[in-house]
Design a protein around this motif. Sequence first.
Motif, PDB file in Angstrom:
ATOM      1  N   LEU A  11       0.385   2.934 -16.024  1.00 45.92           N
ATOM      2  CA  LEU A  11      -0.322   3.122 -17.288  1.00 45.92           C
ATOM      3  C   LEU A  11       0.206   4.329 -18.059  1.00 45.92           C
ATOM      4  O   LEU A  11       0.153   4.350 -19.286  1.00 45.92           O
ATOM      5  N   LEU A  12       0.728   5.337 -17.363  1.00 44.58           N
ATOM      6  CA  LEU A  12       1.280   6.511 -18.035  1.00 44.58           C
ATOM      7  C   LEU A  12       2.656   6.247 -18.627  1.00 44.58           C
ATOM      8  O   LEU A  12       3.034   6.842 -19.621  1.00 44.58           O
ATOM      9  N   ASN A  13       3.423   5.343 -18.032  1.00 44.55           N
ATOM     10  CA  ASN A  13       4.780   5.072 -18.487  1.00 44.55           C
ATOM     11  C   ASN A  13       4.790   3.836 -19.378  1.00 44.55           C
ATOM     12  O   ASN A  13       4.735   2.709 -18.899  1.00 44.55           O
ATOM     13  N   GLU A  14       4.857   4.045 -20.674  1.00 38.28           N
ATOM     14  CA  GLU A  14       4.818   2.935 -21.643  1.00 38.28           C
ATOM     15  C   GLU A  14       6.077   2.074 -21.611  1.00 38.28           C
ATOM     16  O   GLU A  14       6.074   0.954 -22.081  1.00 38.28           O
ATOM     17  N   ASN A  15       7.195   2.588 -21.052  1.00 33.96           N
ATOM     18  CA  ASN A  15       8.455   1.845 -21.054  1.00 33.96           C
ATOM     19  C   ASN A  15       8.550   0.833 -19.918  1.00 33.96           C
ATOM     20  O   ASN A  15       9.401  -0.043 -19.946  1.00 33.96           O
ATOM     21  N   THR A  16       7.696   0.939 -18.922  1.00 35.32           N
ATOM     22  CA  THR A  16       7.735   0.014 -17.795  1.00 35.32           C
ATOM     23  C   THR A  16       7.230  -1.354 -18.232  1.00 35.32           C
ATOM     24  O   THR A  16       6.145  -1.472 -18.786  1.00 35.32           O
ATOM     25  N   THR A  17       8.050  -2.375 -17.998  1.00 35.56           N
ATOM     26  CA  THR A  17       7.631  -3.718 -18.385  1.00 35.56           C
ATOM     27  C   THR A  17       7.220  -4.565 -17.182  1.00 35.56           C
ATOM     28  O   THR A  17       6.443  -5.483 -17.311  1.00 35.56           O
ATOM     29  N   VAL A  18       7.764  -4.256 -16.014  1.00 35.14           N
ATOM     30  CA  VAL A  18       7.400  -4.974 -14.793  1.00 35.14           C
ATOM     31  C   VAL A  18       7.038  -3.925 -13.760  1.00 35.14           C
ATOM     32  O   VAL A  18       7.767  -2.977 -13.547  1.00 35.14           O
ATOM     33  N   PHE A  19       5.892  -4.105 -13.129  1.00 35.97           N
ATOM     34  CA  PHE A  19       5.526  -3.156 -12.083  1.00 35.97           C
ATOM     35  C   PHE A  19       4.934  -3.877 -10.896  1.00 35.97           C
ATOM     36  O   PHE A  19       4.463  -4.998 -10.988  1.00 35.97           O
ATOM     37  N   SER A  20       5.003  -3.207  -9.765  1.00 36.74           N
ATOM     38  CA  SER A  20       4.548  -3.766  -8.512  1.00 36.74           C
ATOM     39  C   SER A  20       3.555  -2.802  -7.877  1.00 36.74           C
ATOM     40  O   SER A  20       3.828  -1.614  -7.766  1.00 36.74           O
ATOM     41  N   ILE A  21       2.404  -3.318  -7.492  1.00 40.40           N
ATOM     42  CA  ILE A  21       1.396  -2.514  -6.807  1.00 40.40           C
ATOM     43  C   ILE A  21       1.222  -3.106  -5.414  1.00 40.40           C
ATOM     44  O   ILE A  21       0.854  -4.269  -5.271  1.00 40.40           O
ATOM     45  N   SER A  22       1.507  -2.306  -4.390  1.00 41.57           N
ATOM     46  CA  SER A  22       1.353  -2.765  -3.017  1.00 41.57           C
ATOM     47  C   SER A  22      -0.072  -2.487  -2.555  1.00 41.57           C
ATOM     48  O   SER A  22      -0.594  -1.400  -2.740  1.00 41.57           O
ATOM     49  N   HIS A  23      -0.696  -3.493  -1.947  1.00 39.06           N
ATOM     50  CA  HIS A  23      -2.021  -3.311  -1.370  1.00 39.06           C
ATOM     51  C   HIS A  23      -1.936  -2.823   0.063  1.00 39.06           C
ATOM     52  O   HIS A  23      -2.948  -2.533   0.676  1.00 39.06           O
ATOM     53  N   GLY A  24      -0.739  -2.770   0.603  1.00 37.03           N
ATOM     54  CA  GLY A  24      -0.561  -2.313   1.982  1.00 37.03           C
ATOM     55  C   GLY A  24      -0.538  -3.480   2.948  1.00 37.03           C
ATOM     56  O   GLY A  24      -0.291  -4.615   2.585  1.00 37.03           O
ATOM     57  N   ARG A  25      -0.816  -3.184   4.176  1.00 40.69           N
ATOM     58  CA  ARG A  25      -0.774  -4.192   5.225  1.00 40.69           C
ATOM     59  C   ARG A  25      -1.843  -5.259   4.991  1.00 40.69           C
ATOM     60  O   ARG A  25      -2.917  -4.981   4.492  1.00 40.69           O
ATOM     61  N   THR A  26      -1.511  -6.485   5.425  1.00 42.10           N
ATOM     62  CA  THR A  26      -2.446  -7.593   5.238  1.00 42.10           C
ATOM     63  C   THR A  26      -3.529  -7.606   6.302  1.00 42.10           C
ATOM     64  O   THR A  26      -4.553  -8.240   6.122  1.00 42.10           O
ATOM     65  N   MET A  27      -3.328  -6.897   7.391  1.00 46.25           N
ATOM     66  CA  MET A  27      -4.276  -6.907   8.499  1.00 46.25           C
ATOM     67  C   MET A  27      -4.875  -5.514   8.711  1.00 46.25           C
ATOM     68  O   MET A  27      -4.282  -4.513   8.364  1.00 46.25           O
ATOM     69  N   ARG A  28      -6.027  -5.468   9.312  1.00 47.84           N
ATOM     70  CA  ARG A  28      -6.666  -4.205   9.682  1.00 47.84           C
ATOM     71  C   ARG A  28      -6.169  -3.750  11.055  1.00 47.84           C
ATOM     72  O   ARG A  28      -5.345  -4.404  11.679  1.00 47.84           O
ATOM     73  N   LYS A  29      -6.698  -2.625  11.552  1.00 52.98           N
ATOM     74  CA  LYS A  29      -6.190  -2.018  12.791  1.00 52.98           C
ATOM     75  C   LYS A  29      -6.310  -2.922  14.012  1.00 52.98           C
ATOM     76  O   LYS A  29      -5.396  -2.995  14.818  1.00 52.98           O
ATOM     77  N   GLY A  30      -7.431  -3.613  14.175  1.00 49.26           N
ATOM     78  CA  GLY A  30      -7.623  -4.467  15.349  1.00 49.26           C
ATOM     79  C   GLY A  30      -6.549  -5.533  15.488  1.00 49.26           C
ATOM     80  O   GLY A  30      -5.880  -5.621  16.523  1.00 49.26           O
ATOM     81  N   PRO A  31      -6.347  -6.359  14.465  1.00 52.84           N
ATOM     82  CA  PRO A  31      -5.287  -7.364  14.558  1.00 52.84           C
ATOM     83  C   PRO A  31      -3.890  -6.751  14.656  1.00 52.84           C
ATOM     84  O   PRO A  31      -3.027  -7.327  15.303  1.00 52.84           O
ATOM     85  N   ILE A  32      -3.678  -5.580  14.050  1.00 54.21           N
ATOM     86  CA  ILE A  32      -2.358  -4.966  14.139  1.00 54.21           C
ATOM     87  C   ILE A  32      -2.063  -4.561  15.579  1.00 54.21           C
ATOM     88  O   ILE A  32      -0.943  -4.720  16.061  1.00 54.21           O
ATOM     89  N   ILE A  33      -3.067  -4.068  16.295  1.00 57.00           N
ATOM     90  CA  ILE A  33      -2.864  -3.720  17.704  1.00 57.00           C
ATOM     91  C   ILE A  33      -2.507  -4.977  18.501  1.00 57.00           C
ATOM     92  O   ILE A  33      -1.603  -4.956  19.332  1.00 57.00           O
ATOM     93  N   ARG A  34      -3.184  -6.083  18.210  1.00 54.14           N
ATOM     94  CA  ARG A  34      -2.845  -7.345  18.870  1.00 54.14           C
ATOM     95  C   ARG A  34      -1.441  -7.814  18.473  1.00 54.14           C
ATOM     96  O   ARG A  34      -0.717  -8.381  19.280  1.00 54.14           O
TER      97      ARG A  34
END
Length: 190
Positions: A11-34
């Motif tokens: 939002l601060l950079n007006e020149n950016t036309t394509v941006f990517s926002i990562s939500h992080g890992r798809t799983m929580r800690k329990g499944p990641i340990i498994r």
Amino acid sequence: MNKNQTLDEFLLNENTTVFSISHGRTMRKGPIIRGIAGFVVGIFLLYLGTTMAIEEFHFGVLMVFLFGIILFLAGSFICFAKSGVDIDVRNKNIREYLLFFKKWGTWNSIEKYPYICVIKLHLNITYGTYVGIQSWQSPVSGRTEENEDYEVCLLNKTHYKRISIAVTKDYQSAKTQAEKLAERIGVTLT
């Protein structure tokens, strides 16, 4: 395209036309340990299958090897897959993606999601131990954590489908982000 910007950076950079926002890992800690366990056991079974195949190859060796591959791939996916959103402001497109070696997702027109809003997420997590025959009635010891987060998301015309853009702890910050993003991509704030 800038890699994994925050919504504020975009939002601060007006020149950016394509941006990517990562939500992080798809799983929580329990499944990641498994997933880590599956990953390690998969590597062990691959090693075991390979060493067994050197001595003598038969159907059991093939099954150990295939099971090792399956556990390795499933564990890798659980441990390393990430999700996020790409927004192309110039072409008015958006996609939710799953990142596992490459980005998987289809581009959709932002016109399919004409509304943006802030939703309050309320999450209760209870930790505790239960004792006795009537364990369903009362926990003996434990604690409950309450988390209140605010999600900025795009909604379709019926408000049935939503795309999560960002999650913050502060309502004012989420509201400001939603207002700026609505102006930037041309959608209505609800």
